[in-house]
Design an enzyme around this catalytic site. Structure first.
Site, PDB file in Angstrom:
ATOM      1  N   LYS A 264       0.847  -1.203   0.000  1.00  0.00           N
ATOM      2  CA  LYS A 264       0.000   0.000   0.000  1.00  0.00           C
ATOM      3  C   LYS A 264       0.878   1.248   0.000  1.00  0.00           C
ATOM      4  O   LYS A 264       1.678   1.452   0.918  1.00  0.00           O
ATOM      5  CB  LYS A 264      -0.919  -0.010   1.232  1.00  0.00           C
ATOM      6  N   ASP A 269      -2.487  10.071   4.013  1.00  0.00           N
ATOM      7  CA  ASP A 269      -3.894   9.703   4.164  1.00  0.00           C
ATOM      8  C   ASP A 269      -4.589  10.680   5.106  1.00  0.00           C
ATOM      9  O   ASP A 269      -4.517  10.541   6.330  1.00  0.00           O
ATOM     10  CB  ASP A 269      -3.998   8.270   4.724  1.00  0.00           C
ATOM     11  N   LYS A 276     -10.020  12.756   8.647  1.00  0.00           N
ATOM     12  CA  LYS A 276      -9.577  12.293   9.962  1.00  0.00           C
ATOM     13  C   LYS A 276      -9.484  13.476  10.932  1.00  0.00           C
ATOM     14  O   LYS A 276      -9.306  14.621  10.492  1.00  0.00           O
ATOM     15  CB  LYS A 276      -8.176  11.670   9.851  1.00  0.00           C
ATOM     16  N   ASP A 287       1.554   6.065   5.825  1.00  0.00           N
ATOM     17  CA  ASP A 287       0.582   5.179   5.188  1.00  0.00           C
ATOM     18  C   ASP A 287       1.111   4.542   3.891  1.00  0.00           C
ATOM     19  O   ASP A 287       0.394   3.814   3.216  1.00  0.00           O
ATOM     20  CB  ASP A 287      -0.723   5.943   4.938  1.00  0.00           C
ATOM     21  N   ASP A 346     -12.166   7.208   3.872  1.00  0.00           N
ATOM     22  CA  ASP A 346     -10.959   6.897   4.651  1.00  0.00           C
ATOM     23  C   ASP A 346     -10.594   5.408   4.568  1.00  0.00           C
ATOM     24  O   ASP A 346      -9.524   5.011   4.992  1.00  0.00           O
ATOM     25  CB  ASP A 346     -11.169   7.323   6.109  1.00  0.00           C
ATOM     26  N   GLU A 348      -9.472   3.831   2.142  1.00  0.00           N
ATOM     27  CA  GLU A 348      -8.922   3.988   0.792  1.00  0.00           C
ATOM     28  C   GLU A 348      -7.893   2.920   0.449  1.00  0.00           C
ATOM     29  O   GLU A 348      -7.686   2.611  -0.715  1.00  0.00           O
ATOM     30  CB  GLU A 348      -8.310   5.388   0.633  1.00  0.00           C
ATOM     31  N   ARG A 350      -7.853  -0.323   0.890  1.00  0.00           N
ATOM     32  CA  ARG A 350      -8.439  -1.490   0.233  1.00  0.00           C
ATOM     33  C   ARG A 350      -8.821  -1.177  -1.202  1.00  0.00           C
ATOM     34  O   ARG A 350      -8.804  -2.049  -2.060  1.00  0.00           O
ATOM     35  CB  ARG A 350      -9.631  -1.997   1.062  1.00  0.00           C
TER      36      ARG A 350
HETATM   37  N1  BES Z   1      -4.325   4.353   6.998  1.00  0.00           N
HETATM   38  C1  BES Z   1      -5.485   4.054   7.773  1.00  0.00           C
HETATM   39  C2  BES Z   1      -5.237   2.995   8.842  1.00  0.00           C
HETATM   40  C3  BES Z   1      -4.290   3.347   9.949  1.00  0.00           C
HETATM   41  C4  BES Z   1      -4.786   3.770  11.165  1.00  0.00           C
HETATM   42  C5  BES Z   1      -2.928   3.192   9.833  1.00  0.00           C
HETATM   43  C6  BES Z   1      -3.940   4.051  12.208  1.00  0.00           C
HETATM   44  C7  BES Z   1      -2.074   3.489  10.862  1.00  0.00           C
HETATM   45  C8  BES Z   1      -2.592   3.909  12.070  1.00  0.00           C
HETATM   46  C9  BES Z   1      -6.609   3.537   6.873  1.00  0.00           C
HETATM   47  O1  BES Z   1      -6.610   4.059   5.585  1.00  0.00           O
HETATM   48  C10 BES Z   1      -7.886   3.933   7.505  1.00  0.00           C
HETATM   49  O2  BES Z   1      -8.121   5.093   7.617  1.00  0.00           O
HETATM   50  N2  BES Z   1      -8.687   2.955   7.903  1.00  0.00           N
HETATM   51  C11 BES Z   1      -9.929   3.198   8.505  1.00  0.00           C
HETATM   52  C12 BES Z   1     -10.928   2.232   7.926  1.00  0.00           C
HETATM   53  C13 BES Z   1     -12.359   2.546   8.292  1.00  0.00           C
HETATM   54  C14 BES Z   1     -12.782   3.872   7.718  1.00  0.00           C
HETATM   55  C15 BES Z   1     -13.227   1.421   7.762  1.00  0.00           C
HETATM   56  C16 BES Z   1      -9.775   2.993  10.012  1.00  0.00           C
HETATM   57  O3  BES Z   1      -9.043   2.121  10.419  1.00  0.00           O
HETATM   58  O4  BES Z   1     -10.375   3.775  10.743  1.00  0.00           O
HETATM   59 ZN    ZN Z   2      -4.810   4.675   4.837  1.00  0.00          ZN
HETATM   60 MN    MN Z   3      -7.632   5.901   5.502  1.00  0.00          MN
END
Ligand code: BES
Ligand code: ZN
Ligand code: MN
Length: 497
Positions: A264, A269, A276, A287, A346, A348, A350
């Site tokens: 990835k 992000d 966020k 990220d 968010d 993104e 996947r």
């Molecule tokens: N890049 C984030 C995940 C992440 C969170 C990485 C904390 C490192 C530390 C990912 O893109 C994300 O935002 N995931 C969301 C998914 C949700 C919206 C289904 C999450 O984990 O909140």
């Molecule tokens: Zn992310």
């Molecule tokens: Mn995200």
């Protein structure tokens, strides 16, 4: 950093810092008698008094007179029965981190033979090289006025027995190559979003390709449109930075089906329209840690040239809000052909990975491993200790887990049971990109699985393990370089090395 080996009585090692790794216990190892005599008994005293117990990460620094080492650092390995290449790697890292803090440009490292617990000379060489480089790492590239300039630790000399030297050197060759890849990964991770953009990642891939002779393919936005990578494009459409889709190929295995590594590469992000909170948002420069792990692994592959075919794929983009950004509720068509309702912009990672998982089919891969900072939920489940592991093939899951064990990058399985698929049901499209509140990491894994067809696959969620928010005794705050060691162990095992 370079590593070497020498065989000498410890008191005769001419070095600014001699680190001696010891296991827990009150007895003074016989192997230290010679050094202890030369320094007037201070080594024995610090052990018999219990001032140094040999616990994991414990250190005692001595300034002995009467011997050649300028300083002696005792480093704890933890319980004698638990000593392994992983605890040795960690002790070497603790020692090298201290060497850097002390301003020592060189260090010597040894493991008391009594503490070895059967670790082979080869593993010792590899673990010491990896660990020392890991501990000595520091990122100073962007400081115009460094607070306290410290020289790099330039080399580590492993003190071992003469008869072990040959095996140690074999291990050190691997360890040095892993360390170089790992270093690249961590430096890339550390770079901020305004420097490390998708096109920057592509440039670094080009440098690797030029240096080591990999085949490189890079798609820009226009080419991605032609390829119909609609999910990756949807994430990228909010940003002025162009996305890139990067493919590196190492060919060492003739006609054999390749191993594919997908990383990835979200270079920042923000969450997009589903933005966020501001708190710690700066960490989202990390990220692209999966992408960095793939690039670092290619550096290691370039140095070791194992007889195996490996393809690295990196979907790279920013995730930003803007007037042309993708919105919650939008439906997009993926490269695979399935339609996706974007509930949360968010989620993104996947979206960009699903197009890579679809594209990778053209390589007819023997195995595909994706690595991604995918979900905050994996941090809740496993903390910063383990990688969340999911997949569609038990033997491959076990093979990856074992590679992680050897690498000291442990994976722990999460189930992709059928019941969890319901989380992704959409009223309007084939699936949606985000489930509810529960089982967040599994929902992410299940989403990816919907785009896996015709190959064994493992997904590694490294959101908890890619970086640390505090300093540890064995490493600086920030990027861990997770993935490089695991991938290298996996590939070398497949190459029969
Ligand atoms: N890049 C984030 C995940 C992440 C969170 C990485 C904390 C490192 C530390 C990912 O893109 C994300 O935002 N995931 C969301 C998914 C949700 C919206 C289904 C999450 O984990 O909140
Ligand atoms: Zn992310
Ligand atoms: Mn995200």
């Amino acid at each position: 950093m370079t590593s070497g080996a020498a065989s000498a009585p410890l008191s005769q090692v001419d070095t600014p810092l001699l680190a001696v790794a010891l296991a827990q216990g009150s007895a003074v190892p016989a192997s230290l008698a010679e050094l202890d005599r030369a320094v007037g008994g201070v080594v024995a005293r610090v052990i018999t008094t219990g001032d140094f117990k040999g616990k994991r990460d414990e250190t005692t620094l001595l300034y002995p007179s009467g011997a050649k080492p300028g300083r002696v650092l005792l480093v704890g390995l933890g319980k004698p029965g638990d000593v392994s290449r992983n605890t040795i790697r960690r002790a070497a890292a603790v020692a090298a981190k201290r060497a850097r803090a002390l301003g020592a440009k060189q260090l010597a490292f040894t493991v008391a033979p009594e503490a070895r617990n059967g670790v082979s000379a080869r593993d010792l060489g590899q673990a010491a090289a990896e660990g020392a480089a890991h501990g000595a790492w520091a990122f100073t590239e962007l400081k115009a006025t460094p607070d306290e300039p410290k020289p790099e630790v330039e080399g580590v000399t492993l003190i071992c027995e003469q008869k072990e030297m040959k095996e140690v050197a074999i291990g050190q060759r691997v360890g040095d190559a892993v360390a170089a890849g790992h270093r690249l990964t961590r430096n890339l991770q550390m770079l901020p979003g305004n420097v490390c953009t998708p096109s920057y990642l592509a440039e670094r891939a080009k440098q690797l390709a030029d240096q080591y002779g990999f085949t490189l393919t890079v798609f820009d936005r226009a080419k991605l449109e032609q390829e119909r990578m609609g999910a990756l494009l949807a994430v990228a459409q909010g940003s002025d930075q162009e996305p890139r889709f990067i493919v590196l190929e190492h060919r060492g295995g003739g006609d054999a089906a390749p191993v594919a590594l997908i990383g990835k590469g979200v270079t920042f992000d923000s969450g997009g329209i589903s933005i966020k909170p501001a708190q710690n948002m700066e960490d989202m420069k990390f990220d692209m840690s999966g992408a960095a792990a793939v690039l670092g692994t290619f550096e290691t592959l370039g140095l070791l040239k194992p007889k195996v075919n490996v393809v690295g794929l990196i979907p790279a983009t920013e995730n930003l809000p803007s007037g042309h950004a993708v919105k919650p509720g939008d439906v997009v068509k993926s490269h695979f052909g399935k339609t996706i309702e974007i509930i949360n912009t968010d989620a993104e990672g996947r979206l960009i990975l699903c197009d890579a998982l679809s594209y990778v089919r053209r390589f007819k891969p023997a195995a595909v491993i994706d690595i991604a900072t995918l979900t905050g939920a994996v941090v809740v489940a496993l903390g910063q200790v383990a990688i969340g592991e999911m997949g569609n093939d038990e033997p491959l899951l076990a093979e990856v887990r074992e590679a992680g064990e050897r690498a000291g990058e442990r994976c722990w399985p999460l189930p992709l049971w059928d019941e969890y698929r319901d989380l992704l049901k959409s009223d309007i499209a084939d699936l949606k990109n985000s489930g509810g509140r529960g089982a967040g990491s599994i929902a992410g894994g299940w989403f990816l699985r919907e785009f896996v067809e015709g190959y064994p696959w493992v997904h590694l969620d490294i959101a908890g393990t890619a970086y640390t928010d505090g300093e540890g005794p064995q490493q600086a705050k920030g990027p861990t370089g997770v993935g490089v060691r695991l991938f290298t162990e996996f590939i070398l095992k497949r190459a029969g090395a």
